[in-house]
Design a protein around this motif. Structure first.
Motif, PDB file in Angstrom:
ATOM      1  N   VAL A 158      16.268 -94.189  26.371  1.00 13.78           N
ATOM      2  CA  VAL A 158      15.418 -95.371  26.199  1.00 13.78           C
ATOM      3  C   VAL A 158      15.042 -95.957  27.560  1.00 13.78           C
ATOM      4  CG1 VAL A 158      15.292 -97.692  25.215  1.00 13.78           C
ATOM      5  CG2 VAL A 158      16.455 -95.884  23.957  1.00 13.78           C
ATOM      6  N   VAL A 159      15.912 -95.801  28.558  1.00 12.63           N
ATOM      7  CA  VAL A 159      15.638 -96.283  29.910  1.00 12.63           C
ATOM      8  C   VAL A 159      14.838 -95.255  30.702  1.00 12.63           C
ATOM      9  CG1 VAL A 159      16.675 -97.036  32.095  1.00 12.63           C
ATOM     10  CG2 VAL A 159      17.755 -97.656  29.910  1.00 12.63           C
ATOM     11  N   ILE A 160      15.250 -94.004  30.594  1.00 13.27           N
ATOM     12  CA  ILE A 160      14.644 -92.949  31.403  1.00 13.27           C
ATOM     13  C   ILE A 160      13.201 -92.661  30.989  1.00 13.27           C
ATOM     14  CG2 ILE A 160      14.773 -90.495  31.994  1.00 13.27           C
ATOM     15  CD1 ILE A 160      16.782 -92.287  33.415  1.00 13.27           C
ATOM     16  N   ALA A 161      12.893 -92.713  29.694  1.00 12.17           N
ATOM     17  CA  ALA A 161      11.544 -92.367  29.209  1.00 12.17           C
ATOM     18  C   ALA A 161      10.456 -93.230  29.850  1.00 12.17           C
ATOM     19  CB  ALA A 161      11.489 -92.466  27.682  1.00 12.17           C
ATOM     20  N   PRO A 162      10.543 -94.573  29.776  1.00 12.44           N
ATOM     21  CA  PRO A 162       9.486 -95.368  30.416  1.00 12.44           C
ATOM     22  C   PRO A 162       9.486 -95.255  31.936  1.00 12.44           C
ATOM     23  CG  PRO A 162      11.225 -96.804  29.588  1.00 12.44           C
ATOM     24  CD  PRO A 162      11.508 -95.439  29.057  1.00 12.44           C
ATOM     25  N   THR A 163      10.662 -95.032  32.534  1.00 16.31           N
ATOM     26  CA  THR A 163      10.724 -94.900  33.995  1.00 16.31           C
ATOM     27  C   THR A 163       9.939 -93.673  34.451  1.00 16.31           C
ATOM     28  OG1 THR A 163      12.925 -95.931  34.033  1.00 16.31           O
ATOM     29  CG2 THR A 163      12.251 -94.693  35.991  1.00 16.31           C
ATOM     30  N   ILE A 164      10.167 -92.533  33.786  1.00 14.95           N
ATOM     31  CA  ILE A 164       9.446 -91.309  34.141  1.00 14.95           C
ATOM     32  C   ILE A 164       7.961 -91.467  33.845  1.00 14.95           C
ATOM     33  CG2 ILE A 164       9.156 -88.859  33.608  1.00 14.95           C
ATOM     34  CD1 ILE A 164      12.122 -88.710  33.011  1.00 14.95           C
ATOM     35  N   ALA A 165       7.639 -92.047  32.695  1.00 10.89           N
ATOM     36  CA  ALA A 165       6.232 -92.231  32.331  1.00 10.89           C
ATOM     37  C   ALA A 165       5.508 -93.087  33.361  1.00 10.89           C
ATOM     38  CB  ALA A 165       6.127 -92.862  30.944  1.00 10.89           C
ATOM     39  N   TYR A 288      14.801 -87.121  39.261  1.00 15.06           N
ATOM     40  CA  TYR A 288      15.868 -86.164  38.956  1.00 15.06           C
ATOM     41  C   TYR A 288      15.903 -85.853  37.455  1.00 15.06           C
ATOM     42  CZ  TYR A 288      17.678 -87.597  43.582  1.00 15.06           C
ATOM     43  OH  TYR A 288      17.831 -87.885  44.912  1.00 15.06           O
ATOM     44  N   TYR A 289      15.803 -86.899  36.661  1.00 10.65           N
ATOM     45  CA  TYR A 289      15.813 -86.683  35.206  1.00 10.65           C
ATOM     46  C   TYR A 289      14.561 -85.918  34.772  1.00 10.65           C
ATOM     47  CZ  TYR A 289      19.908 -89.508  34.023  1.00 10.65           C
ATOM     48  OH  TYR A 289      21.192 -89.970  33.877  1.00 10.65           O
ATOM     49  N   ALA A 290      13.431 -86.229  35.404  1.00  9.83           N
ATOM     50  CA  ALA A 290      12.179 -85.564  35.030  1.00  9.83           C
ATOM     51  C   ALA A 290      12.227 -84.070  35.334  1.00  9.83           C
ATOM     52  CB  ALA A 290      10.999 -86.206  35.763  1.00  9.83           C
ATOM     53  N   VAL A 291      12.693 -83.704  36.525  1.00 10.92           N
ATOM     54  CA  VAL A 291      12.711 -82.287  36.893  1.00 10.92           C
ATOM     55  C   VAL A 291      13.750 -81.532  36.067  1.00 10.92           C
ATOM     56  CG1 VAL A 291      14.429 -82.324  38.766  1.00 10.92           C
ATOM     57  CG2 VAL A 291      12.515 -80.734  38.878  1.00 10.92           C
ATOM     58  N   ALA A 292      14.859 -82.198  35.712  1.00  9.73           N
ATOM     59  CA  ALA A 292      15.852 -81.552  34.854  1.00  9.73           C
ATOM     60  C   ALA A 292      15.265 -81.283  33.471  1.00  9.73           C
ATOM     61  CB  ALA A 292      17.100 -82.436  34.743  1.00  9.73           C
ATOM     62  N   ASN A 293      14.542 -82.266  32.952  1.00  9.80           N
ATOM     63  CA  ASN A 293      13.924 -82.134  31.635  1.00  9.80           C
ATOM     64  C   ASN A 293      12.869 -81.040  31.626  1.00  9.80           C
ATOM     65  OD1 ASN A 293      12.585 -82.472  29.188  1.00  9.80           O
ATOM     66  ND2 ASN A 293      12.638 -84.705  29.267  1.00  9.80           N
ATOM     67  N   ILE A 294      11.974 -81.071  32.604  1.00 12.46           N
ATOM     68  CA  ILE A 294      10.833 -80.162  32.598  1.00 12.46           C
ATOM     69  C   ILE A 294      11.239 -78.717  32.914  1.00 12.46           C
ATOM     70  CG2 ILE A 294      10.044 -80.224  35.008  1.00 12.46           C
ATOM     71  CD1 ILE A 294       7.232 -80.877  33.875  1.00 12.46           C
ATOM     72  N   SER A 295      12.389 -78.547  33.603  1.00  6.27           N
ATOM     73  CA  SER A 295      12.854 -77.199  33.935  1.00  6.27           C
ATOM     74  C   SER A 295      13.854 -76.660  32.922  1.00  6.27           C
ATOM     75  CB  SER A 295      13.488 -77.191  35.335  1.00  6.27           C
ATOM     76  OG  SER A 295      14.625 -78.032  35.387  1.00  6.27           O
ATOM     77  N   ILE A 392       7.507 -89.245  27.949  1.00  9.02           N
ATOM     78  CA  ILE A 392       7.397 -89.501  26.504  1.00  9.02           C
ATOM     79  C   ILE A 392       8.273 -88.527  25.717  1.00  9.02           C
ATOM     80  CG2 ILE A 392       5.817 -89.472  24.541  1.00  9.02           C
ATOM     81  CD1 ILE A 392       3.626 -90.423  26.452  1.00  9.02           C
ATOM     82  N   SER A 393       8.328 -87.276  26.163  1.00  9.29           N
ATOM     83  CA  SER A 393       9.105 -86.267  25.431  1.00  9.29           C
ATOM     84  C   SER A 393      10.596 -86.580  25.429  1.00  9.29           C
ATOM     85  CB  SER A 393       8.871 -84.877  26.033  1.00  9.29           C
ATOM     86  OG  SER A 393       9.465 -84.767  27.314  1.00  9.29           O
ATOM     87  N   THR A 394      11.056 -87.366  26.404  1.00  5.83           N
ATOM     88  CA  THR A 394      12.472 -87.737  26.455  1.00  5.83           C
ATOM     89  C   THR A 394      12.874 -88.561  25.233  1.00  5.83           C
ATOM     90  OG1 THR A 394      12.309 -87.796  28.871  1.00  5.83           O
ATOM     91  CG2 THR A 394      14.246 -88.812  27.905  1.00  5.83           C
ATOM     92  N   LEU A 395      11.894 -89.206  24.606  1.00  3.61           N
ATOM     93  CA  LEU A 395      12.190 -90.052  23.446  1.00  3.61           C
ATOM     94  C   LEU A 395      12.589 -89.243  22.217  1.00  3.61           C
ATOM     95  CD1 LEU A 395       9.301 -92.666  23.788  1.00  3.61           C
ATOM     96  CD2 LEU A 395      11.732 -93.003  24.276  1.00  3.61           C
ATOM     97  N   LYS A 396      12.512 -87.928  22.289  1.00  6.31           N
ATOM     98  CA  LYS A 396      12.903 -87.118  21.131  1.00  6.31           C
ATOM     99  C   LYS A 396      14.398 -87.252  20.823  1.00  6.31           C
ATOM    100  CE  LYS A 396      13.598 -82.836  23.821  1.00  6.31           C
ATOM    101  NZ  LYS A 396      13.093 -83.315  25.101  1.00  6.31           N
ATOM    102  N   HIS A 397      15.151 -87.739  21.821  1.00  2.02           N
ATOM    103  CA  HIS A 397      16.583 -87.893  21.628  1.00  2.02           C
ATOM    104  C   HIS A 397      16.952 -89.207  20.942  1.00  2.02           C
ATOM    105  CE1 HIS A 397      17.084 -84.401  24.157  1.00  2.02           C
ATOM    106  NE2 HIS A 397      16.507 -84.991  25.180  1.00  2.02           N
TER     107      HIS A 397
END
Length: 513
Positions: A158-165, A288-295, A392-397
């Protein structure tokens, strides 16, 4: 992929052509590495040009070229250090926009007062170097003493999703996109070519899938250059390519530590710069969270975050010694990973070596500077749009039927766009301090340099505003671990033991031998 690396989530594996530990052939790696760097060229040139203009350095073209070259040398070394000894993620390091606001404030104060016996730009640059070095030493301590990593326990999707966006949305109003005299045909050509190669022709040939950015950029640049040489577009056109400035460039640039002189330290300037460092830290954690997610990797561990921020601090000290405006993780090449599927650490390291070497070549800096703004704008739209989608895709969790979650995400996104827009009304931090003086009751406190400068710098950084808002709300509004996505997050996140530092890897390798 080795046993030491974070587990794949399985969500993006199908789109990954080369994983973090893969090593493509040397020739292919060079081209892919250059492509990673080309995505951030516009920003890595924009920062030194903005600083050079504010300092009055642009009156001396040779010094300006050397200043830009230094940024690329620092970027190459910082990227090698981060990918080898730091968090070991395939993230390019470059000049930070988050530290630009305090840098301009320092430059404004110094150049307004002047320093006897020194050119205005030299005096300003020495003060800037001193502020960055001291503020960065604190960043080193925060990273390697584990202070930053402890934030991880408070970070949910919930915190990481808007930060990355918000990282992706940060350049939606960049002048390369929204300038009044925009060349929409050239921007559209660049963006259209990226879409064509990466989304429609990617199944036709491997080259289209791997090199959509570099192919689009080269083709668009050639078109702009031909139109410029033939006189179809003139010098005042935003798409004009001035090849003459390349021929006039200096072959080799003398770049070395303390090349501008001995850095000067002023306490007030250090305090202002530290506010920029804090904003940079928030942005980097989101990266860091974005590159971990996308990779396709698990969320970064506390240990990996600490080593990443600690290394960024060391490279900021190095940047201050070399005489630039700092160094931080760059979001641009994260978007390139999403478009190309190339998440190889080795590829980014090869690209870093190339940038390090060409930083000493004057022709390179001038050639890169000829890339028209509309082409850079086309790259921005493609790259940063990808990062917004990753956020946005992080919100799937998380439970998206929860009104709690939707409120926090929506609120964080809105304030992350609104507050920086408000801060944009102030050209300098001094103007903001004056406004704070007029605040009822709290005016004398809020107008203090330390407080006002910190609010101004963090408030000007969208991902910092949105991330901090989401952080506070998510940890104060009641919600279950399942509702917030923490249960699923913990399942796929890496443990501290799964991340090995460079020294730990060398020790493990020697024991196995």
């Amino acid at each position: 992929m080795t046993d030491d690396d974070p587990p794949r989530t399985g969500t993006t594996d199908d789109a990954i052509e080369y994983g973090i530990d893969d090593r493509p052939p040397a020739g292919e790696s060079v081209v892919l590495g250059i492509q990673h760097y080309l995505t951030m060229v516009g920003a890595n040139i924009a920062v030194p040009l903005i600083l050079a203009g504010a300092m009055g350095m642009t009156d001396n073209p040779e010094v300006t070229a050397r200043f830009i070259g230094t940024f690329f040398v620092v970027s190459g070394i910082a990227t090698l250090a981060q990918t080898t000894f730091g968090n070991r993620y395939p993230i390019v390091q470059g000049a930070p926009f988050s530290m630009l606001a305090p840098a301009l404030a320092i430059v404004g104060v110094v150049t307004a007062g002047g320093v006897s016996g020194q050119p205005g730009w030299e005096a300003a640059l020495l003060q800037l170097q001193g502020a960055i070095i001291v503020a960065a030493i604190v960043e080193v301590a925060m990273g390697y003493f584990g202070l930053v990593g402890k934030l991880r326990r408070f970070l949910s999707p919930v915190v990481i999703a808007p930060t990355i966006a918000l990282i992706g949305l940060s350049l939606f109003s960049a002048p390369q996109i929204t300038t009044a005299d925009q060349s929409w045909p050239l921007l559209g050509l660049t963006l259209g070519l990226i879409l064509l190669f990466s989304q429609y022709l990617d199944v036709k040939h491997k080259a289209f899938r791997l090199y959509p950015v570099i192919l689009a950029l080269v083709i668009a640049w050639i078109v702009a250059a031909v139109l410029s040489v033939t006189g179809v577009i003139g010098g005042g056109h935003p798409g004009y390519v001035d090849l003459g400035q390349v021929a006039d460039a200096q072959l080799l640039l003398p770049i070395y530590p303390f090349q501008w002189g001995t850095p000067q330290v002023t306490t007030a300037f250090v305090v202002g710069m530290f506010a920029g460092v804090l904003a940079s830290i928030v942005e980097s954690i989101g990266d860091y969270y974005a590159v971990a997610n996308i990779s396709g990797s698990g969320a970064p561990s506390e240990k990996r975050i600490n080593h990443g921020i600690g290394m960024e601090g060391l490279m900021n000290v190095f940047a201050g010694i070399m005489g630039t405006g700092g160094s931080t993780s760059y979001s641009e090449n994260i978007g390139a990973i999403g478009l190309t599927g190339v998440a190889s650490r080795y590829v980014v390291q090869v690209g870093a070596v190339v940038m390090l070497l060409v930083g000493f070549v004057g022709y390179f800096g001038q050639l890169i500077a000829t890339i028209p703004g509309p082409i850079v704008g086309g790259l921005f739209i493609a790259m940063f749009g990808q990062i917004v989608a990753v956020g946005i895709s992080t919100l799937k969790h998380v439970d998206l039927e929860s009104s709690r979650n939707t409120f926090i995400v929506g609120f964080a996104l809105f304030v992350g766009l609104a507050i920086p827009a408000y801060m944009g009304n102030f050209e300098q931090v001094q103007e903001f301090r004056a406004v704070m003086e007029g605040v009822a009751v709290l005016g004398p406190v809020l107008s203090e340099r330390l407080i006002a400068d910190t609010i101004y710098v963090i408030g000007s950084t969208g991902m910092a505003v949105g991330g901090l808002a989401a952080l506070v709300l998510d940890n104060t509004i009641p919600g279950t671990r399942e509702e917030r996505g923490i249960a699923e997050w913990d399942r796929i996140a890496e443990d501290d033991a799964e991340f090995e530092t460079f020294l730990e890897r060398q020790t493990s390798a020697s024991r196995s031998d």
